[in-house]
Design a protein around this motif. Structure first.
Motif, short mmCIF file in Angstrom:
data_model
loop_
_atom_site.label_atom_id
_atom_site.label_comp_id
_atom_site.label_asym_id
_atom_site.label_seq_id
_atom_site.Cartn_x
_atom_site.Cartn_y
_atom_site.Cartn_z
N LYS A 1 0.81 -1.21 0.00
CA LYS A 1 0.00 0.00 0.00
C LYS A 1 0.85 1.27 0.00
O LYS A 1 0.32 2.37 -0.13
N SER A 2 2.16 1.13 0.17
CA SER A 2 3.03 2.31 0.11
C SER A 2 4.41 1.92 -0.40
O SER A 2 4.85 0.78 -0.22
N ASN A 3 5.08 2.89 -1.03
CA ASN A 3 6.45 2.67 -1.49
C ASN A 3 7.39 2.43 -0.32
O ASN A 3 8.34 1.65 -0.40
N ASP B 1 6.62 1.45 -8.84
CA ASP B 1 5.56 2.16 -8.14
C ASP B 1 4.30 2.18 -8.99
O ASP B 1 4.26 1.62 -10.09
N GLU C 1 0.14 0.39 -4.37
CA GLU C 1 0.99 1.55 -4.62
C GLU C 1 2.40 1.14 -5.07
O GLU C 1 3.10 1.90 -5.73
N SER D 1 10.36 8.82 -0.57
CA SER D 1 9.53 9.89 -0.02
C SER D 1 10.01 11.25 -0.53
O SER D 1 9.20 12.11 -0.91
#
Length: 498
Positions: A241-243, A267, A287, A367
């Motif tokens: 759900k996230s990098n 991604d 993601e 990020s």
């Protein structure tokens, strides 16, 4: 730097070109010397298409003897030479010069020797990467380094850039699979380095040439190591759900003592583009995606798959899928290897970056890249060799919009500076070329760069081979104090004798 790097040639330059072309035609066949403008356009850039320049002349030799003759002529007459393979490079390493010969090596396209007993293949420099695997596939062997452009990129170009690929995590990049090569110096001397053995005495000149980007000599023949196909190979797709979660999973897999055959990350923009292009079966509701390959005996592969799935769940994986057949494994990889052309379908232009960071910095860097994307107003798709930290951000822009290319270049510059800031390096496998040339001082001191140039001076004292690449400032060799190459040894001047 976009557009022509030099103005069109004047009458004196045209006369000089005609003189050089005549001399080259005395060495090569008529059709192997290209001077007509429309034909030269095929060579005006490499894969970094934002930068273009028509070469003065393109010469297409087909033997080492011809390369030697051309370089002897150029050395005697002070003519610059830009070596070129298939032109798939992404750093402008094969970008022509308006006052230089582009030396194309695509006619060097024969595999010269297949030695299964010694697990070695000798090929001319223009043989494609994939052709080496195709030549030994029948015997159950393959060549491990596998760049995404392996269907087109040449083995000589791979050596010049020290190329990697999706399987470099476990099996190494080009330098780890190179046994020997044949090289022609700027003065026309033909050297042989290494051979069908693991090590040789003396200085590691083979290692020095690998990754030298055409600045030290022209490679005409390469001997590489081949590997036996593993008993089993399977791929796991892991969705997050996230990098940041995916980046953390990469670090934990390696920290657990598992070295996969390959471990790639994509991604969301890259996942969707690749799936639309290749129909690889990627999940579209995540993601980030990790593509992890395990190879070896069946029992080992089964156990490692279970361990990796456990690690992934503990770092936030929301889905996993394991390949059940060889066709499915290849399809999973087909999506990843088609990511670059897939992005070309959703963006008029894209700028493919190449930097390497420590694995532990992945969450931080991903990020920060998202913040940079918002700052510059340009989308970025991330596709990279997660296992060894080699990033390939694809910055999307439109060259038809004024200022877009310049913004993309600034964005890319900030990404590379970030790589160095977190303890990484400016390039992983694409080379420095012209793209990263002016960023070299970010990573190297003036003394570092001068020492590197002393090595070039030992091979190319007049700076005729691929000038303008790699070094932001080119010093005269006489100012640096030369290293001297003599009978395959490096001698330093002015050192005390004992």
């Amino acid at each position: 730097m976009s557009g022509l790097l030099m103005p069109p040639p004047d009458a004196d330059v045209m006369a000089r070109r005609a003189e050089i072309a005549s001399a080259l035609r005395a060495i090569l066949s008529e059709e192997s010397v290209i001077t007509e403008t429309n034909s030269l356009r095929a060579y005006e850039s490499d894969g970094l298409t934002a930068y273009k320049q028509l070469p003065m002349i393109v010469a297409l030799p087909e033997s080492t003897a011809q390369v030697s003759q051309i370089l002897k002529y150029c050395y005697s007459n002070g003519i610059k030479v830009v070596p070129r393979g298939a032109g798939t490079g992404l750093s402008g390493g094969a970008l022509p010069l308006a006052d230089a010969i582009t030396l194309g090596l695509t006619k060097f396209n024969s595999i010269l020797d297949i030695d299964i007993e010694n697990r070695a293949v000798t090929a001319q420099t223009g043989v494609t990467n994939l052709a080496i695997t195709d030549a030994v596939r029948h015997a159950g062997f393959y060549y491990a380094p596998d760049p995404s452009s392996q269907i087109a990129c040449t083995i000589g170009g791979n050596v010049a850039e020290n190329s990697g690929g999706v399987h470099c995590l476990k099996y190494g990049v080009t330098t780890n699979n190179l046994l020997g090569l044949e090289l022609v110096t700027m003065e026309g001397e033909i050297l042989r380095l290494g051979g069908k053995y693991l090590d040789s005495g003396g200085y590691d000149l083979l290692g020095l040439i690998t990754g030298s980007e055409g600045l030290l000599g022209v490679i005409t023949e390469v001997t590489v190591r081949i590997l036996r196909n593993p008993a089993a190979a399977r791929v796991i797709l892991l969705g997050f759900k996230s990098n940041e979660n995916a980046g953390e999973c990469v670090g934990r897999i390696i920290a657990s003592g598992i070295i996969p055959g390959g471990m790639e990350m994509m991604d969301k923009p890259a996942i969707h583009a690749a799936e639309d292009f290749a129909k690889a079966g990627y999940p579209l509701d995540v993601e980030a995606l990790l593509i992890v390959e395990l190879d070896g005996p069946d029992a080992e592969v089964d156990e490692l798959i279970e361990r990796i799935i456990c690690v992934a769940k503990n770092t936030g994986a929301v889905c996993n899928r394991v390949s059940e057949t060889e066709a499915e494994r290849l399809m999973f990889w087909a999506g990843r290897k088609s990511a670059f052309p897939a992005i070309g379908r959703i963006s008029p232009d894209y700028y493919c970056m190449d930097g390497t960071i420590p694995r532990k910095a992945l969450p931080t860097v991903l990020s920060r890249m998202r913040e940079l994307s918002e700052y510059y107003g340009l989308d970025v798709a991330n596709v990279f060799h997660a296992g060894d930290g080699n990033l390939h951000p694809l910055i999307m822009y439109d060259a038809n919009i004024p200022g877009d290319l310049e913004q993309a270049e600034k964005f890319g510059e900030d990404i590379l500076k970030l790589c160095v800031e977190v303890g990484g390096v400016l390039t992983g496998e694409h080379g420095v070329g012209v793209e990263k040339r002016d960023l070299m001082p970010v990573m190297f001191s003036e003394d570092d760069l001068k020492q590197q140039q002393r090595v070039k001076c030992a091979f190319d004292p007049n700076s005729l081979l691929n000038p303008g690449k790699v070094f932001p400032q080119l010093h005269r060799c006489a100012e640096l104090g030369r290293l001297h190459i003599h009978r395959g040894e490096v001698r330093f001047p002015n050192l005390p004798r004992f």
